[in-house]
Design an enzyme around this catalytic site. Structure first.
Site, PDB file in Angstrom:
ATOM      1  N   GLU A 179       0.706  -1.309  -0.287  1.00 36.44           N
ATOM      2  CA  GLU A 179       0.307  -0.245   0.150  1.00 36.44           C
ATOM      3  C   GLU A 179       1.126   0.908   0.366  1.00 36.44           C
ATOM      4  OE1 GLU A 179      -2.902   0.127  -0.081  1.00 36.44           O
ATOM      5  OE2 GLU A 179      -3.367  -1.431  -0.807  1.00 36.44           O
ATOM      6  N   SER A 454     -54.630 -22.845  32.021  1.00 36.62           N
ATOM      7  CA  SER A 454     -55.228 -23.624  32.492  1.00 36.62           C
ATOM      8  C   SER A 454     -53.490 -23.980  33.583  1.00 36.62           C
ATOM      9  CB  SER A 454     -55.339 -25.567  32.247  1.00 36.62           C
ATOM     10  OG  SER A 454     -56.480 -25.611  32.073  1.00 36.62           O
TER      11      SER A 454
END
Length: 773
Positions: A179, A454
């Site tokens: 780079e 229930s």
């Protein structure tokens, strides 16, 4: 005359020429001063918003630990481990038959950082055996926890900060070689680099190389917009020079290594070499090999262009170029160069990092943390959150629900599911908020307040059993018609689901068969206020409706709240706030917040033993019998089915020896589903239990509990050699005082007949319990 005037004006203007120059210089100075301030302010201040990372529990390994080989390999794959023949590097493992050999990565656990560790063991009959750590026998080892998601800011960037001293030299050399070879020589802008790029592009007759330095690339990403213009390029160059003026090369390089964009995971951008190393290779940056470092340097030029999963040959070509440059610069030896070039492009098995892998559970984590942290801090401070999620349980729960939906056929289109899994210590191990795994919308597990039906009946029974001088499991009560006047002037007359009158039944039968009338009559006898108080103790919620219909579940609760309520039945009388977070570290690994469990006894263990016995009977011989269509027959569990009015909600809440699971099935429109608790929620629960490892429920009678043989028909004492009896637990001296002789039966019961709760045959559950005494 005109000419002389013009000359005078010209002379006057010439005398003023310094003014615009001075103005221009002053303006330039002001601009430079402002730009210099921007450069220093951002670079020296808070450079990044770091998302908080959420981790699952670490998988603990010990002799006899329940673990299936397929579950282990699933977790290793999710952790990004590579399967090899002979693991040498962190993040590698091998399997040879039932033997596993794992090179665990270093990790800063909640209890403290641990280095790379070699873990070897066998899995025999779904249990861990012959555990060794670093060639020595070990009592306990663990894998690092899986990253399951994060809490992100709106920009959705993810990164893992590293210091330059943590970065291997060959990573730095590879980056600079490809780079910016003149990085340590230029002053932010490289004239040599620009000239070289222009010449290369001229020879190729196309744009093949840029002339930007690493400093310019950092400026572009750190300070400027992606705009392409001469003005932006000129600003970039000025910023670069100013940056180099104030900061050292190492400071700039370290910032670049943490800032650079290196790919995407779903909607999240992967920034920095630290995170990219884990994303692509499943290992920390300091553990990268030379060829892997060269791959990262290759990707830096363009993550889309050089995506190693999509374009391995293209990436290999550029990686080899990086290696060639390193060799030319004498940064590596010829032997290292040749070895690295021979390596294939090999990245994680899947580059699919979902930002929120388990959204319903992460939603719960966020809600827990909201008590102590601002949303901004969670999204930007880089906290490390250690949660209680068990990925194996979560994934198996998702599979169980998918299987349930497939079985529903066309009806599945209108159905929804939610489920919560809790450990014996009160830690939430799994949360499902939608039938579609990974759905990030409405979280039904936390937010769907539905009638519990229930599931309320154990609350009524518990209220009664808290008065052992009046009520026992053997106490008989009428299941005939019952009516309760309401404050509105109306009269409430509940019906059984089969609209039948079952006569006098024991409280045990009342629960196992889920009789509505008997339950309401019992609640009426003990008093609605006492039932309300039991609800308050179990839920921690003081806002319980003053309405008798709560005895049959006319009470809206989320699956998560039901799990909190049923935890007290599961634990044997103790209540705790369910926990999803164990602790929090800052981004440097310092512990800043712990979340210990707070457990309070609210019911006596003796009474809760009776409740566990009764809820176990629900599965063995009551409305929960269908569970054994999916679960192994030797598994002992307890629980309760729940069905709301018109079958709009189907529930099951149940537990084994070490896991509590609550499952709900319904639809968002609150329409009837044609599913009862036995055909909906129970099926989901049982399929989950059939897929996860767990211990059977063992009922050990606490002090103060005595067992007696009782005649089913009368509720009076009997003898073990009689038919139609069962072995029931009693608190203290609450057992019946009277006895009855053995009844005479006209016909013997066939031994293959399924166990029943009425009639004359002793239930299988009681014989099983007697054998365990």
């Amino acid at each position: 005359m005109r000419l002389s005037v013009s000359r005078d004006k010209l002379r006057f203007l010439l005398r003023l020429w310094p003014v615009p120059v001075v103005v221009l210089l002053a303006f330039s100075a002001i601009m430079l001063y402002q730009m210099d301030g921007i450069v220093r302010e951002k670079f020296e201040g808070k450079r990044w918003r770091l998302p908080s990372l959420v981790y699952a529990r670490p998988l603990e390994l010990y002799e006899g630990a329940p673990l299936r080989d397929e579950d282990l390999e699933m977790e290793l794959q999710e952790l990004g481990y590579f399967k090899v023949k002979d693991p040498q590097q962190p993040g590698e493992y091998a399997r040879h038959g039932d033997k596993f050999d794992i090179q665990r990565r270093p990790f800063p656990f909640w209890e403290g950082a641990e280095p790379t560790t070699r873990i070897q063991f066998r899995i025999v009959k779904s249990k861990v055996a012959d555990l060794h750590q670093n060639q020595q026998p070990s009592e306990l080892s663990r894998l690092e926890p899986m990253k399951i998601g994060g809490i992100y800011a709106t920009h959705k960037e993810d990164r893992k900060l590293v210091q330059l001293k943590q970065v291997p030299k060959y990573v730095i050399d590879a980056l600079i070689a490809i780079e910016d070879r003149d990085f340590y020589e230029h002053f932010g802008v490289s004239i040599k680099g620009i000239s070289r790029a222009m010449w290369t592009n001229f020879k190729a007759r196309r744009w093949v190389q840029g002339g930007s330095t690493l400093t310019q690339q950092l400026v572009k990403n750190f300070y400027l917009t992606p705009e392409r213009s001469i003005k932006r390029k000129f600003t970039e160059m000025i910023y670069s020079v100013l940056l180099e003026l104030h900061y050292s090369k190492d400071e700039i390089l370290e910032t670049y290594i943490n800032e650079i964009y290196l790919g995407h995971s779903g909607d999240n951008a992967v920034h920095g070499f630290g995170l990219a190393s884990e994303f692509y290779f499943g290992r920390p940056l300091e553990a990268l090999s030379l060829d892997q470092a060269a791959v990262l340097a290759a990707i830096a030029n363009g993550p889309s262009l050089y995506n190693p999963a999509r374009y391995p040959e293209r990436v290999k070509k550029r990686r080899d170029k990086v290696l060639t440059l390193l060799l030319e610069d004498k940064k590596i030896t010829k032997a290292a160069y040749e070895k690295a070039r021979r390596q294939p492009i090999k990245v994680r098995p899947s580059l699919r990092w979902t930002p929120n892998r388990f959204p319903a559970f992460l939603d719960l984590v966020r809600r827990h943390l909201d008590r102590d942290y601002q949303t901004k801090d969670l999204a930007e401070e880089g906290l490390r959150i250690f949660s209680t999620l068990d990925p194996i349980i979560q994934v198996q729960t998702e599979k169980a629900i998918a299987d349930f939906m497939r079985r529903q056929g066309k009806a599945a289109r209108k159905l929804q599911v939610a489920s919560v899994v809790v450990s014996e210590s009160g830690e939430v191990q799994g949360v499902i908020g939608d039938k579609v795994a990974g759905f990030q919308g409405f979280n039904r597990a936390l937010d769907a307040k539905r009638s519990i039906g229930s599931l309320a009946k154990p609350v009524v029974l518990l209220t009664a059993l808290n008065e052992p001088s009046k009520y026992t499991l053997a106490t008989h009560i009428s299941d005939g018609p019952v009516s309760i006047p309401l404050s509105s002037g109306q009269v409430w007359e509940p019906q059984n689901i089969d609209y039948s009158d079952h006569g006098y039944v024991s409280l045990l039968t009342m629960l196992t068969q889920s009789y509505n009338r008997a339950t309401v009559r019992l609640g009426k006898e003990v008093g609605l206020k006492k039932v309300q108080e039991t609800f308050r103790k179990l839920t921690g919620n003081s806002d319980i409706p003053d309405n008798p219909s709560i005895m049959l579940g006319a009470l809206g609760m989320s699956p998560y709240e039901v799990a909190g309520m049923y935890y007290t039945f599961f634990s044997g009388g103790y209540r705790t706030d369910l926990k999803a977070v164990r602790g929090v570290q800052d981004h440097d690994g310092k512990r800043i917040k712990a979340y210990p469990s707070k457990v309070v006894k609210i019911f006596e263990p003796s009474v809760m033993h009776l409740m566990q016995y009764a809820m176990r009977a629900v599965i063995f011989e009551g409305t929960g019998r269908a569970a054994f269509s999916f679960m192994p027959g030797d598994l002992t569990a307890a629980g309760k089915t729940g069905t709301s009015n018109d079958q709009r909600d189907s529930w099951f809440a149940g537990f084994t020896g070490d896991k509590l699971v609550v499952s709900w099935v319904g639809n968002d429109a609150n329409d009837p589903t044609k599913l009862t608790g036995s055909s909906g929620g129970l099926h989901v629960w049982a399929q989950i239990m059939s897929r996860v490892s767990h211990k059977s429920l063992t009922l050990n009678a606490p002090p103060g509990v005595q067992y007696q043989w009782v005649d089913n028909a009368t509720g009076l004492l009997s003898s073990s050699d009689c038919q139609g009896v069962r072995y029931l637990p009693f608190v203290g001296h609450s057992a019946p005082k009277e006895s009855v002789p053995c009844p005479v039966l006209p016909d013997p019961v066939h031994p293959d007949q399924p166990p029943v709760t009425t009639g004359q045959e002793p239930a299988m559950l009681d014989w099983l319990f007697k054998l365990m005494q």
